[in-house]
Scaffold this motif. Structure first.
Motif, PDB file in Angstrom:
ATOM      1  N   PHE A  64       0.853  -1.183   0.000  1.00  0.00           N
ATOM      2  CA  PHE A  64       0.000   0.000   0.000  1.00  0.00           C
ATOM      3  C   PHE A  64       0.890   1.235   0.000  1.00  0.00           C
ATOM      4  CE2 PHE A  64      -1.822   3.319   2.756  1.00  0.00           C
ATOM      5  CZ  PHE A  64      -2.948   3.638   2.021  1.00  0.00           C
ATOM      6  N   TYR A  65       0.481   2.235  -0.771  1.00  0.00           N
ATOM      7  CA  TYR A  65       1.230   3.491  -0.825  1.00  0.00           C
ATOM      8  C   TYR A  65       0.247   4.653  -0.854  1.00  0.00           C
ATOM      9  CZ  TYR A  65       4.129   7.298  -2.592  1.00  0.00           C
ATOM     10  OH  TYR A  65       4.766   8.499  -2.757  1.00  0.00           O
ATOM     11  N   ARG A  66       0.438   5.602   0.055  1.00  0.00           N
ATOM     12  CA  ARG A  66      -0.406   6.803   0.085  1.00  0.00           C
ATOM     13  C   ARG A  66       0.376   7.931  -0.568  1.00  0.00           C
ATOM     14  NH1 ARG A  66      -2.161   6.871   5.172  1.00  0.00           N
ATOM     15  NH2 ARG A  66      -4.151   5.992   4.575  1.00  0.00           N
ATOM     16  N   ASN A  67      -0.096   8.390  -1.733  1.00  0.00           N
ATOM     17  CA  ASN A  67       0.545   9.477  -2.465  1.00  0.00           C
ATOM     18  C   ASN A  67      -0.119  10.783  -2.039  1.00  0.00           C
ATOM     19  OD1 ASN A  67       1.235  11.452  -4.384  1.00  0.00           O
ATOM     20  ND2 ASN A  67       1.608   9.904  -5.941  1.00  0.00           N
ATOM     21  N   THR A  68       0.558  11.531  -1.187  1.00  0.00           N
ATOM     22  CA  THR A  68      -0.025  12.776  -0.673  1.00  0.00           C
ATOM     23  C   THR A  68      -0.028  13.882  -1.720  1.00  0.00           C
ATOM     24  OG1 THR A  68       2.114  13.368   0.279  1.00  0.00           O
ATOM     25  CG2 THR A  68       0.544  12.253   1.716  1.00  0.00           C
ATOM     26  N   GLU A  69       0.841  13.784  -2.709  1.00  0.00           N
ATOM     27  CA  GLU A  69       0.878  14.810  -3.756  1.00  0.00           C
ATOM     28  C   GLU A  69      -0.391  14.788  -4.607  1.00  0.00           C
ATOM     29  OE1 GLU A  69       3.573  15.915  -7.677  1.00  0.00           O
ATOM     30  OE2 GLU A  69       4.477  14.754  -6.056  1.00  0.00           O
ATOM     31  N   TYR A  70      -0.920  13.583  -4.869  1.00  0.00           N
ATOM     32  CA  TYR A  70      -2.122  13.444  -5.699  1.00  0.00           C
ATOM     33  C   TYR A  70      -3.353  13.056  -4.884  1.00  0.00           C
ATOM     34  CZ  TYR A  70       1.098  13.493  -9.640  1.00  0.00           C
ATOM     35  OH  TYR A  70       2.059  13.846 -10.547  1.00  0.00           O
ATOM     36  N   PHE A  71      -3.175  12.925  -3.560  1.00  0.00           N
ATOM     37  CA  PHE A  71      -4.273  12.514  -2.685  1.00  0.00           C
ATOM     38  C   PHE A  71      -4.871  11.185  -3.146  1.00  0.00           C
ATOM     39  CE2 PHE A  71      -4.023  17.153  -2.729  1.00  0.00           C
ATOM     40  CZ  PHE A  71      -3.668  17.385  -1.408  1.00  0.00           C
ATOM     41  N   GLU A  72      -3.971  10.222  -3.431  1.00  0.00           N
ATOM     42  CA  GLU A  72      -4.381   8.896  -3.880  1.00  0.00           C
ATOM     43  C   GLU A  72      -3.810   7.842  -2.948  1.00  0.00           C
ATOM     44  OE1 GLU A  72      -4.436   9.473  -8.728  1.00  0.00           O
ATOM     45  OE2 GLU A  72      -2.711   8.532  -7.790  1.00  0.00           O
ATOM     46  N   GLU A  73      -4.550   6.756  -2.840  1.00  0.00           N
ATOM     47  CA  GLU A  73      -4.049   5.568  -2.167  1.00  0.00           C
ATOM     48  C   GLU A  73      -3.882   4.504  -3.231  1.00  0.00           C
ATOM     49  OE1 GLU A  73      -6.802   4.841   1.004  1.00  0.00           O
ATOM     50  OE2 GLU A  73      -5.862   6.350   2.254  1.00  0.00           O
ATOM     51  N   ARG A  74      -2.684   3.926  -3.290  1.00  0.00           N
ATOM     52  CA  ARG A  74      -2.347   3.020  -4.389  1.00  0.00           C
ATOM     53  C   ARG A  74      -1.910   1.660  -3.879  1.00  0.00           C
ATOM     54  NH1 ARG A  74       1.456   7.035  -8.054  1.00  0.00           N
ATOM     55  NH2 ARG A  74      -0.132   8.630  -8.385  1.00  0.00           N
ATOM     56  N   ASP A  75      -2.200   0.642  -4.668  1.00  0.00           N
ATOM     57  CA  ASP A  75      -1.601  -0.670  -4.505  1.00  0.00           C
ATOM     58  C   ASP A  75      -0.405  -0.708  -5.449  1.00  0.00           C
ATOM     59  OD1 ASP A  75      -3.594  -1.409  -2.766  1.00  0.00           O
ATOM     60  OD2 ASP A  75      -4.755  -2.488  -4.262  1.00  0.00           O
ATOM     61  N   CYS A  76       0.731  -1.221  -4.973  1.00  0.00           N
ATOM     62  CA  CYS A  76       1.965  -1.172  -5.753  1.00  0.00           C
ATOM     63  C   CYS A  76       2.653  -2.530  -5.758  1.00  0.00           C
ATOM     64  CB  CYS A  76       2.938  -0.168  -5.163  1.00  0.00           C
ATOM     65  SG  CYS A  76       2.295   1.486  -4.977  1.00  0.00           S
ATOM     66  N   LEU A  77       3.318  -2.817  -6.873  1.00  0.00           N
ATOM     67  CA  LEU A  77       4.070  -4.059  -7.017  1.00  0.00           C
ATOM     68  C   LEU A  77       5.256  -3.796  -7.927  1.00  0.00           C
ATOM     69  CD1 LEU A  77       4.037  -7.106  -6.365  1.00  0.00           C
ATOM     70  CD2 LEU A  77       2.762  -7.425  -8.483  1.00  0.00           C
ATOM     71  N   ASP A  78       6.424  -4.162  -7.476  1.00  0.00           N
ATOM     72  CA  ASP A  78       7.626  -3.990  -8.284  1.00  0.00           C
ATOM     73  C   ASP A  78       7.494  -4.816  -9.571  1.00  0.00           C
ATOM     74  OD1 ASP A  78      10.301  -4.352  -9.380  1.00  0.00           O
ATOM     75  OD2 ASP A  78      11.051  -3.579  -7.485  1.00  0.00           O
ATOM     76  N   GLN A  79       7.840  -4.241 -10.681  1.00  0.00           N
ATOM     77  CA  GLN A  79       7.721  -4.913 -11.975  1.00  0.00           C
ATOM     78  C   GLN A  79       8.632  -6.127 -12.094  1.00  0.00           C
ATOM     79  OE1 GLN A  79       8.318  -1.844 -14.892  1.00  0.00           O
ATOM     80  NE2 GLN A  79       6.288  -0.971 -14.561  1.00  0.00           N
ATOM     81  N   LYS A  80       9.672  -6.195 -11.275  1.00  0.00           N
ATOM     82  CA  LYS A  80      10.571  -7.355 -11.325  1.00  0.00           C
ATOM     83  C   LYS A  80       9.845  -8.652 -10.981  1.00  0.00           C
ATOM     84  CE  LYS A  80      14.398  -4.548  -9.874  1.00  0.00           C
ATOM     85  NZ  LYS A  80      14.239  -3.815  -8.636  1.00  0.00           N
ATOM     86  N   TRP A  81       8.764  -8.557 -10.206  1.00  0.00           N
ATOM     87  CA  TRP A  81       7.997  -9.763  -9.887  1.00  0.00           C
ATOM     88  C   TRP A  81       7.465 -10.433 -11.155  1.00  0.00           C
ATOM     89  CZ3 TRP A  81       8.071 -12.399  -5.581  1.00  0.00           C
ATOM     90  CH2 TRP A  81       8.342 -11.771  -4.378  1.00  0.00           C
ATOM     91  N   MET A  82       7.020  -9.645 -12.113  1.00  0.00           N
ATOM     92  CA  MET A  82       6.467 -10.227 -13.337  1.00  0.00           C
ATOM     93  C   MET A  82       7.549 -10.983 -14.115  1.00  0.00           C
ATOM     94  SD  MET A  82       3.309  -9.560 -13.067  1.00  0.00           S
ATOM     95  CE  MET A  82       3.448  -9.482 -11.292  1.00  0.00           C
ATOM     96  N   ASN A  83       8.741 -10.419 -14.177  1.00  0.00           N
ATOM     97  CA  ASN A  83       9.854 -11.111 -14.845  1.00  0.00           C
ATOM     98  C   ASN A  83      10.186 -12.417 -14.135  1.00  0.00           C
ATOM     99  OD1 ASN A  83      10.105  -8.980 -16.672  1.00  0.00           O
ATOM    100  ND2 ASN A  83      11.573  -7.907 -15.383  1.00  0.00           N
ATOM    101  N   PHE A  84      10.155 -12.387 -12.814  1.00  0.00           N
ATOM    102  CA  PHE A  84      10.430 -13.578 -12.025  1.00  0.00           C
ATOM    103  C   PHE A  84       9.419 -14.684 -12.327  1.00  0.00           C
ATOM    104  CE2 PHE A  84       9.652 -15.822  -7.918  1.00  0.00           C
ATOM    105  CZ  PHE A  84      10.866 -16.489  -7.821  1.00  0.00           C
ATOM    106  N   PHE A  85       8.129 -14.352 -12.309  1.00  0.00           N
ATOM    107  CA  PHE A  85       7.100 -15.356 -12.588  1.00  0.00           C
ATOM    108  C   PHE A  85       7.146 -15.841 -14.033  1.00  0.00           C
ATOM    109  CE2 PHE A  85       4.917 -13.431  -8.818  1.00  0.00           C
ATOM    110  CZ  PHE A  85       5.038 -14.552  -8.015  1.00  0.00           C
ATOM    111  N   GLN A  86       7.440 -14.948 -14.944  1.00  0.00           N
ATOM    112  CA  GLN A  86       7.565 -15.344 -16.347  1.00  0.00           C
ATOM    113  C   GLN A  86       8.707 -16.354 -16.502  1.00  0.00           C
ATOM    114  OE1 GLN A  86       8.537 -12.178 -19.080  1.00  0.00           O
ATOM    115  NE2 GLN A  86       7.568 -13.251 -20.774  1.00  0.00           N
TER     116      GLN A  86
END
Length: 96
Positions: free
Chosen positions: A10-32
């Motif tokens: 979870f990441y709270r972006n105070t600049e845009y007033f958004e709450e985001r779910d985040c995942l490093d893109q390296k995970w996709m390469n790992f699973f692939q």
């Protein structure tokens, strides 16, 4: 091909007033590389329950990145989803 559920931090972006779910893109390469199909799990319990009803998961990866709320974390919805993953995995003997 194995189907693997993967959690997000979870990441709270105070600049845009958004709450985001985040995942490093390296995970996709790992699973692939492993020839696994990753299913990204949102920090939303009702959506996760729908996924459980539609998809047969062969395993889950709990990625970390936030503390539990009881230890100073700020995403109770992530805690609920990950607790549900653990319960589902134990009852179905699914690897985490």
């Amino acid at each position: 091909m194995k189907v693997i559920g993967i959690t997000q931090r979870f990441y709270r972006n105070t600049e845009y007033f958004e709450e985001r779910d985040c995942l490093d893109q390296k995970w996709m390469n790992f699973f692939q590389h492993l020839d696994y199909l990753p299913i990204i799990i949102p920090n939303n319990l009702s959506i996760f329950e729908l996924l459980l009803n539609k998809i047969k998961f062969d395993g889950f990866v709990i990625t970390g990145g936030n503390n539990l709320v009881e230890y100073g974390g700020d995403c109770p919805t992530r805690d609920k989803v990950e607790i549900r993953i653990i319960e589902h995995s134990i009852s179905g003997k699914i690897p985490i």
